[in-house]
Design a protein around this motif. Structure first.
Motif, PDB file in Angstrom:
ATOM      1  N   ARG A 196      79.044  60.060  25.592  1.00 31.25           N
ATOM      2  CA  ARG A 196      78.646  60.838  24.167  1.00 31.25           C
ATOM      3  C   ARG A 196      78.653  60.004  23.058  1.00 31.25           C
ATOM      4  O   ARG A 196      77.508  60.035  22.194  1.00 31.25           O
ATOM      5  CB  ARG A 196      79.553  61.916  23.858  1.00 31.25           C
ATOM      6  CG  ARG A 196      79.350  63.166  24.905  1.00 31.25           C
ATOM      7  CD  ARG A 196      80.083  64.460  24.576  1.00 31.25           C
ATOM      8  NE  ARG A 196      79.992  65.704  25.529  1.00 31.25           N
ATOM      9  CZ  ARG A 196      80.892  65.769  26.310  1.00 31.25           C
ATOM     10  NH1 ARG A 196      82.050  65.049  26.503  1.00 31.25           N
ATOM     11  NH2 ARG A 196      80.774  66.760  27.230  1.00 31.25           N
ATOM     12  N   ARG A 197      79.674  59.115  22.763  1.00 25.38           N
ATOM     13  CA  ARG A 197      79.653  58.546  21.772  1.00 25.38           C
ATOM     14  C   ARG A 197      78.691  57.427  21.530  1.00 25.38           C
ATOM     15  O   ARG A 197      78.202  57.020  20.638  1.00 25.38           O
ATOM     16  CB  ARG A 197      81.156  57.850  21.366  1.00 25.38           C
ATOM     17  CG  ARG A 197      82.449  58.919  21.070  1.00 25.38           C
ATOM     18  CD  ARG A 197      83.770  58.228  21.389  1.00 25.38           C
ATOM     19  NE  ARG A 197      84.757  59.114  20.893  1.00 25.38           N
ATOM     20  CZ  ARG A 197      85.264  59.593  19.713  1.00 25.38           C
ATOM     21  NH1 ARG A 197      84.677  59.085  18.806  1.00 25.38           N
ATOM     22  NH2 ARG A 197      86.221  60.488  19.794  1.00 25.38           N
ATOM     23  N   LYS A 198      78.598  56.770  22.756  1.00 23.01           N
ATOM     24  CA  LYS A 198      77.589  55.669  22.667  1.00 23.01           C
ATOM     25  C   LYS A 198      76.219  56.133  22.415  1.00 23.01           C
ATOM     26  O   LYS A 198      75.526  55.435  21.861  1.00 23.01           O
ATOM     27  CB  LYS A 198      77.516  55.001  24.462  1.00 23.01           C
ATOM     28  CG  LYS A 198      76.728  53.787  24.469  1.00 23.01           C
ATOM     29  CD  LYS A 198      76.759  53.226  25.984  1.00 23.01           C
ATOM     30  CE  LYS A 198      75.955  52.122  26.165  1.00 23.01           C
ATOM     31  NZ  LYS A 198      75.955  51.704  27.550  1.00 23.01           N
ATOM     32  N   ASP A 227      70.508  55.653  28.302  1.00 22.89           N
ATOM     33  CA  ASP A 227      72.055  56.261  27.859  1.00 22.89           C
ATOM     34  C   ASP A 227      71.905  57.814  28.265  1.00 22.89           C
ATOM     35  O   ASP A 227      73.023  58.448  28.733  1.00 22.89           O
ATOM     36  CB  ASP A 227      72.372  56.042  26.436  1.00 22.89           C
ATOM     37  CG  ASP A 227      72.483  54.682  25.928  1.00 22.89           C
ATOM     38  OD1 ASP A 227      72.861  53.911  26.932  1.00 22.89           O
ATOM     39  OD2 ASP A 227      72.493  54.232  24.653  1.00 22.89           O
ATOM     40  N   HIS A 228      70.669  58.529  27.995  1.00 23.68           N
ATOM     41  CA  HIS A 228      70.394  59.898  28.235  1.00 23.68           C
ATOM     42  C   HIS A 228      70.678  60.111  29.764  1.00 23.68           C
ATOM     43  O   HIS A 228      71.152  61.044  30.156  1.00 23.68           O
ATOM     44  CB  HIS A 228      68.978  60.221  27.543  1.00 23.68           C
ATOM     45  CG  HIS A 228      68.927  61.775  28.022  1.00 23.68           C
ATOM     46  ND1 HIS A 228      69.603  62.666  27.234  1.00 23.68           N
ATOM     47  CD2 HIS A 228      67.746  62.150  28.579  1.00 23.68           C
ATOM     48  CE1 HIS A 228      69.264  63.894  27.759  1.00 23.68           C
ATOM     49  NE2 HIS A 228      68.053  63.497  28.567  1.00 23.68           N
ATOM     50  N   GLN A 229      70.057  59.335  30.419  1.00 24.35           N
ATOM     51  CA  GLN A 229      70.061  59.402  31.966  1.00 24.35           C
ATOM     52  C   GLN A 229      71.473  59.252  32.433  1.00 24.35           C
ATOM     53  O   GLN A 229      71.658  60.271  33.423  1.00 24.35           O
ATOM     54  CB  GLN A 229      69.040  58.228  32.645  1.00 24.35           C
ATOM     55  CG  GLN A 229      69.024  58.323  34.108  1.00 24.35           C
ATOM     56  CD  GLN A 229      68.220  57.304  34.842  1.00 24.35           C
ATOM     57  OE1 GLN A 229      67.509  56.553  34.058  1.00 24.35           O
ATOM     58  NE2 GLN A 229      68.237  57.456  36.191  1.00 24.35           N
ATOM     59  N   LEU A 230      72.157  58.549  31.931  1.00 24.89           N
ATOM     60  CA  LEU A 230      73.717  58.437  32.322  1.00 24.89           C
ATOM     61  C   LEU A 230      74.267  59.513  32.099  1.00 24.89           C
ATOM     62  O   LEU A 230      75.111  60.311  32.630  1.00 24.89           O
ATOM     63  CB  LEU A 230      74.469  57.127  31.918  1.00 24.89           C
ATOM     64  CG  LEU A 230      73.898  56.015  32.389  1.00 24.89           C
ATOM     65  CD1 LEU A 230      74.682  54.881  31.290  1.00 24.89           C
ATOM     66  CD2 LEU A 230      74.262  55.705  33.625  1.00 24.89           C
ATOM     67  N   ILE A 231      73.914  60.335  30.730  1.00 27.38           N
ATOM     68  CA  ILE A 231      74.499  61.771  30.431  1.00 27.38           C
ATOM     69  C   ILE A 231      73.996  62.622  31.242  1.00 27.38           C
ATOM     70  O   ILE A 231      74.953  63.784  31.648  1.00 27.38           O
ATOM     71  CB  ILE A 231      74.248  61.830  28.797  1.00 27.38           C
ATOM     72  CG1 ILE A 231      75.131  60.999  28.130  1.00 27.38           C
ATOM     73  CG2 ILE A 231      74.572  63.228  28.612  1.00 27.38           C
ATOM     74  CD1 ILE A 231      74.590  61.108  26.531  1.00 27.38           C
ATOM     75  N   GLN A 232      72.892  62.379  31.811  1.00 25.06           N
ATOM     76  CA  GLN A 232      72.478  63.766  32.582  1.00 25.06           C
ATOM     77  C   GLN A 232      73.069  63.806  33.989  1.00 25.06           C
ATOM     78  O   GLN A 232      73.411  64.604  34.599  1.00 25.06           O
ATOM     79  CB  GLN A 232      70.819  63.479  32.792  1.00 25.06           C
ATOM     80  CG  GLN A 232      70.235  64.291  31.317  1.00 25.06           C
ATOM     81  CD  GLN A 232      68.746  64.162  31.740  1.00 25.06           C
ATOM     82  OE1 GLN A 232      68.109  63.261  32.260  1.00 25.06           O
ATOM     83  NE2 GLN A 232      67.959  65.082  31.115  1.00 25.06           N
ATOM     84  N   SER A 263      78.840  66.534  20.389  1.00 24.56           N
ATOM     85  CA  SER A 263      78.986  66.969  19.026  1.00 24.56           C
ATOM     86  C   SER A 263      79.089  65.863  18.209  1.00 24.56           C
ATOM     87  O   SER A 263      79.458  65.886  17.086  1.00 24.56           O
ATOM     88  CB  SER A 263      80.561  67.380  19.064  1.00 24.56           C
ATOM     89  OG  SER A 263      81.504  66.670  19.570  1.00 24.56           O
ATOM     90  N   TYR A 264      78.897  64.642  18.572  1.00 24.40           N
ATOM     91  CA  TYR A 264      78.801  63.454  17.840  1.00 24.40           C
ATOM     92  C   TYR A 264      77.328  63.148  17.140  1.00 24.40           C
ATOM     93  O   TYR A 264      77.384  62.279  16.149  1.00 24.40           O
ATOM     94  CB  TYR A 264      79.210  62.196  18.336  1.00 24.40           C
ATOM     95  CG  TYR A 264      80.552  62.499  19.067  1.00 24.40           C
ATOM     96  CD1 TYR A 264      81.799  62.202  18.189  1.00 24.40           C
ATOM     97  CD2 TYR A 264      80.825  62.449  20.539  1.00 24.40           C
ATOM     98  CE1 TYR A 264      83.065  62.545  19.062  1.00 24.40           C
ATOM     99  CE2 TYR A 264      82.154  62.686  21.253  1.00 24.40           C
ATOM    100  CZ  TYR A 264      83.082  62.580  20.279  1.00 24.40           C
ATOM    101  OH  TYR A 264      84.455  62.759  20.939  1.00 24.40           O
ATOM    102  N   THR A 265      76.341  64.064  17.531  1.00 20.63           N
ATOM    103  CA  THR A 265      75.185  63.917  16.954  1.00 20.63           C
ATOM    104  C   THR A 265      74.088  64.933  16.905  1.00 20.63           C
ATOM    105  O   THR A 265      74.550  65.855  17.741  1.00 20.63           O
ATOM    106  CB  THR A 265      74.270  62.684  17.565  1.00 20.63           C
ATOM    107  OG1 THR A 265      73.178  62.487  17.052  1.00 20.63           O
ATOM    108  CG2 THR A 265      74.093  63.105  19.377  1.00 20.63           C
ATOM    109  N   ALA A 266      73.469  65.188  15.851  1.00 22.22           N
ATOM    110  CA  ALA A 266      72.459  66.409  15.846  1.00 22.22           C
ATOM    111  C   ALA A 266      71.326  66.143  16.652  1.00 22.22           C
ATOM    112  O   ALA A 266      70.394  67.004  16.826  1.00 22.22           O
ATOM    113  CB  ALA A 266      72.307  66.645  14.379  1.00 22.22           C
TER     114      ALA A 266
END
Length: 889
Positions: A634-636, A693-698, A706-709
């Motif tokens: 998330r932070r990355k 990065d989004h693919q890894l999160i999915q 919560s770290y970004t809007a």
């Protein structure tokens, strides 16, 4: 036969018609008499089709009603509704309606007025009727290109040519000897006249013979008297023509002979079919009546049978009659009525007299016989049922005794063994109580059966009084039942005493069982809940949630020592029960009656809880490590998204400013925008990194951050909007260049337009609403009324979006200030190529235009359909208007 029909409206030269009518004014009395009789007969031959006739030709047509009816019958058309009043004006109006109709058929009525007809003017009336006959009976006669009078004369000459002493040259003298009339009939119906027996010197016989045969066999009414024809030097031509026209029309239907024969065959076929139906009805009715005659005596037989079995067989025979023999006869009766109704309908539709069956075979006769059958049937059934009921009474009473005795013996079977058993010696307290309650229920049941025993005895007594043949066996069975009943009463009392004594001994043990159950149930529920919680799957989305689960698990482990003490206390209660039972010599036949929870099940579940606790510890620690890894992802993502998002927003704002500023020429702006676009495209690797990065999160199933809007979806949309906006802005500049070059607008004019537009574009969005646009037009020197402004808005905002873009504004300004090609100019150009014709050919297009443009026109031009069209003509006018949107291409 039809005597009229539609045809040409010209009869003769009008001058000849007028001269003919003038001569009629001086009509010879003999001719008038002949015309009166002939015309009256001719009118009646048609009026009788409407159910009426005339007696006096000049009187009966005065009110115009029968005159209008005559015209409707011979023409087959409806005339205007007649007036029913009796006044002179009503009569004149009706006659005028008839005369107007005659005139509408092309007939010129000379000197004939409605007043003369209403006044009963005989000559005018006869003249009018002759006009009608000429129009509707004679005019349509056509033979070899001759028509009307000449055609009728030629037809007569052709038909009578083979006959001796007949030479038809006119419609007066040639018919006076009667041979011509007979020759016409013999030519078409030789069987009606023996022509060789006729003599030329006997005109009266000849004429009467022809007139009588025509009236009897040809349906041609007698229109003239033979004496009048013979006694007149020159018979009336109109009367003869009218009479002969009837022969023409009668024989013109000779070709219909085959149709008539077919009609006869059809009629005969209908008759044959009807006769067949009549024969079928007679046979079916006869058979059905014979069956009823045979069946009624059988149903009226009332000889009683001696035994019940014989009466039952008689009833079964009757039921067989009802099921097997009668239903087909019911169907036959129904079919008979259907056939009768069908036959009567066919007879009625074919205009035949109704069918009358033979004596005694009418439908009403059959219904009467059937009614008698059903009456006998009903009486027979009632008699048999009464006989069966009479014989059933004794058998029923005996059977009732046997049934009640059997039911009682079945109920008492095993009761003595049940009352003497010692089952309570090994029973628990609850079982003993149950046995006691069961025994109380048995006592109630025993008391209830007292009535049945008394009924059995009463029935046995009644059978004895009626001298039933099997009374000895009934008495023996009744005696046995009564003795057994007394024994059951004694055994019941003894068992009650034994059950009450055993109940008191087991109550003390029951109290210990109850205490065990009260404490074991909540403890067992606690262990089951603990096992469920320890094995429960958990889903967490962040570190805080997993840490909360770990804390709750530690609190649970701290309660385990106290739970173990409760387990030991429960097991001690069960040990006390065993101790008391052994001391008092009580045989415990089962488990605790208040619970199914055994000491063994408690120990097993406790050991299971002890095994699950460390397993839960490991699962929670593994999930904690997983959530820590997810937090790193998330932070990355957030770090990079918080950079890319503001960058996209900044670029969007910069493009917005560029689109409304005017720095340099349009070409300079276009170069700058394309360089700006390239710098945006070079930023794409940052977007690709975010996608990774989004693919890894999915893949880690992380659904919040919560770290970004910013979400990846928002960033994608923003990136696509950024690319779209810069491309659209470049396109707008290119369109402005095209407009400037096409319309001859100078750079200074374009700059002036942009300055004016930006001034009124208050929101700096590159478009403005209707009010600001109106103010802009006024500021640029346009004086506008509402209608003019509505026209302009239809040009700049054809979709009614309520907003006007800069491109639409400059398109309008350039249209208003520069000349453009029009559809009329293009049409004029095509007209030159077409050598001033209203159409053009493919050959001319290929000769005058470049090949690709010529083929373009040929493929899209519609065929020309004007009055001067030629094969291959093309419509260049509709093609030209379609180019400018004034019609469909």
């Amino acid at each position: 036969h039809e005597l009229f029909g539609p045809g040409p409206a010209v009869y003769m030269d009008p001058r000849e018609q007028e001269n003919d009518w003038d001569r009629d004014l001086l009509l010879d009395p003999a001719w008038e008499k002949q015309q009166r009789k002939t015309f009256t007969a001719w009118c009646n031959s048609h009026l009788r089709k409407a159910g009426t006739q005339i007696e006096n030709i000049e009187e009966d047509f005065r009110d115009g009603l029968k005159l209008m009816l005559l015209l409707e019958v011979i023409s087959g058309e409806r005339l205007p509704k007649p007036e029913r009043g009796k006044m002179r004006v009503h009569k004149i109006n009706n006659v005028n309606k008839a005369l107007d109709y005659i005139a509408s058929k092309g007939v010129k009525l000379v000197s004939i007025g409605a007043e003369e007809i209403v006044d009963g003017n005989a000559k005018m009336t006869l003249g009018m009727i002759w006009t009608i006959i000429l129009r509707f009976a004679i005019q349509d006669i056509s033979v070899e290109e001759t028509s009307a009078k000449e055609g009728l004369l030629l037809w007569c000459q052709r038909k009578t040519a083979p006959y001796k002493n007949v030479n038809v040259q006119n419609f007066h003298i040639s018919w006076k000897d009667g041979l011509a009339f007979n020759a016409l009939i013999h030519r078409h119906r030789p069987e009606l006249i023996d022509y060789d027996k006729l003599r030329k010197d006997d005109p009266l016989t000849n004429l009467n013979n022809a007139f009588e045969v025509a009236e009897k066999y040809l349906d041609i009414p007698k229109m003239m008297d033979a004496e009048d024809i013979v006694g007149t030097l020159r018979p009336d031509e109109k009367a003869i023509m009218t009479y002969v026209s009837c022969f023409y029309h009668a024989f013109s239907g000779a070709q219909k002979a085959e149709t008539a024969a077919n009609r006869i065959c059809k009629v005969l076929a209908v008759n044959q079919e009807n006769e067949h139906l009549m024969e079928d009805y007679e046979k079916l009715a006869s058979d059905l009546l014979e069956w009823i005659r045979r069946t009624i005596p059988w149903l009226e037989n009332r000889a009683p049978e001696k035994t019940m079995a014989e009466m039952q067989q008689k009833l079964e025979d009757f039921r067989g009659y009802r099921r097997v023999h009668k239903p087909p006869k019911v169907q036959e009766k129904c079919q008979l009525e259907i056939n009768f109704n069908t036959l009567q309908t066919k007879l009625r539709l074919s205009n035949r007299p109704a069918f009358m069956p033979s004596e005694g075979r009418m439908v009403s006769d059959i219904n009467g016989s059937w009614h008698n059958l059903e009456g006998a049937e009903k009486g027979y059934e009632e008699w048999m049922l009464n006989e069966i009921r009479r014989l059933e009474r004794l058998d029923h009473l005996a059977e009732k005794f046997r049934q009640k005795a059997t039911i009682h013996e079945s109920w008492t079977d095993g009761k003595e063994a049940m009352l003497t058993q010692k089952d309570y010696e090994t029973a628990s307290l609850s079982e003993v109580k149950a046995l006691l309650r069961k025994h109380e229920a048995f006592e109630s049941d025993l008391a209830a059966h007292q009535d049945r025993v008394e009924q059995i005895a009463a029935i046995a007594q009644e059978l004895n009084e009626l001298d039933y043949y099997d009374s000895p066996s009934v008495n023996a069975r009744c005696q046995k039942i009564c003795e057994q009943w007394d024994a059951l009463g004694s055994l019941t009392q003894s068992r009650r005493e034994s059950l009450e004594r055993t109940e008191k001994q087991l109550e003390s043990i029951d109290e210990l069982y109850l205490e065990y159950a009260k404490r074991a149930a909540p403890f067992n529920n606690w262990m089951e809940g603990a096992m469920e919680d320890l094995q429960d799957m958990f889903i967490v989305h962040n570190i805080e949630e997993i840490q909360g689960l770990i804390t709750a698990h530690e609190q649970f482990k701290s309660t385990l020592p106290e739970a173990n003490k409760e387990r030991e206390a429960i097991q001690a209660i069960q040990a006390e029960v065993q101790k008391i039972a052994q001391y008092n010599g009580i045989k415990l036949s089962g488990g605790n009656p208040y619970t199914t929870i055994t000491p063994k099940s408690i120990d097993d579940k406790w050991h299971k809880v002890e095994q699950l606790v460390p397993q839960r510890d490991r699962a929670l620690q593994e999930e904690l490590a997983k959530q820590q890894s997810n937090d790193h992802l998330r932070r990355k993502f957030a770090t990079q998204a918080n950079i890319v998002g503001p960058w996209i927003q900044t670029k969007m704002e910069e493009i917005g400013r560029i689109s409304i500023e005017m720095n340099g020429t349009l070409e300079d702006q276009l170069v700058n925008l394309r360089e700006y676009e390239q710098s945006i495209i070079e930023y794409k690797p940052n977007i690709d990194q975010l996608e990774g990065d989004h693919q890894l999160i999915q893949e880690a199933l992380i659904f919040d951050n919560s770290y970004t809007a910013y979400t990846m979806e928002h960033l994608r949309v923003g990136w696509e909007q950024l690319l779209t906006t810069i491309a659209r802005t470049i396109n707008e500049i290119e369109n402005q260049i095209l407009t400037r070059d096409a319309k001859g607008i100078s750079q200074e004019q374009l700059h002036e337009y942009r300055t004016s537009f930006n001034h009124f574009d208050k929101k700096r969005t590159g478009q403005m609403d209707m009010d600001n646009y109106r103010a802009l037009l006024v500021a640029t020197g346009n004086s506008l009324g509402d209608a003019e402004f509505a026209r302009i808005m239809g040009i700049v905002d054809p979709n009614n979006s309520g907003a006007v873009t800069f491109q639409a504004f400059i398109d309008f300004m350039s249209r208003e200030t520069t000349d453009t090609d029009t559809a009329d100019q293009v049409i004029a150009s095509f007209k030159i190529l077409a050598a001033d014709k209203n159409f053009i050919t493919a050959e001319e297009l290929r000769r005058e235009l470049p090949p690709d443009q010529a083929e373009y026109c040929i493929a899209r031009m519609a065929p020309y359909s004007g009055p001067d069209a030629k094969p291959g003509a093309l419509d260049y006018m509709s093609f030209s208007t379609a180019l400018y949107g004034e019609s469909d291409l």
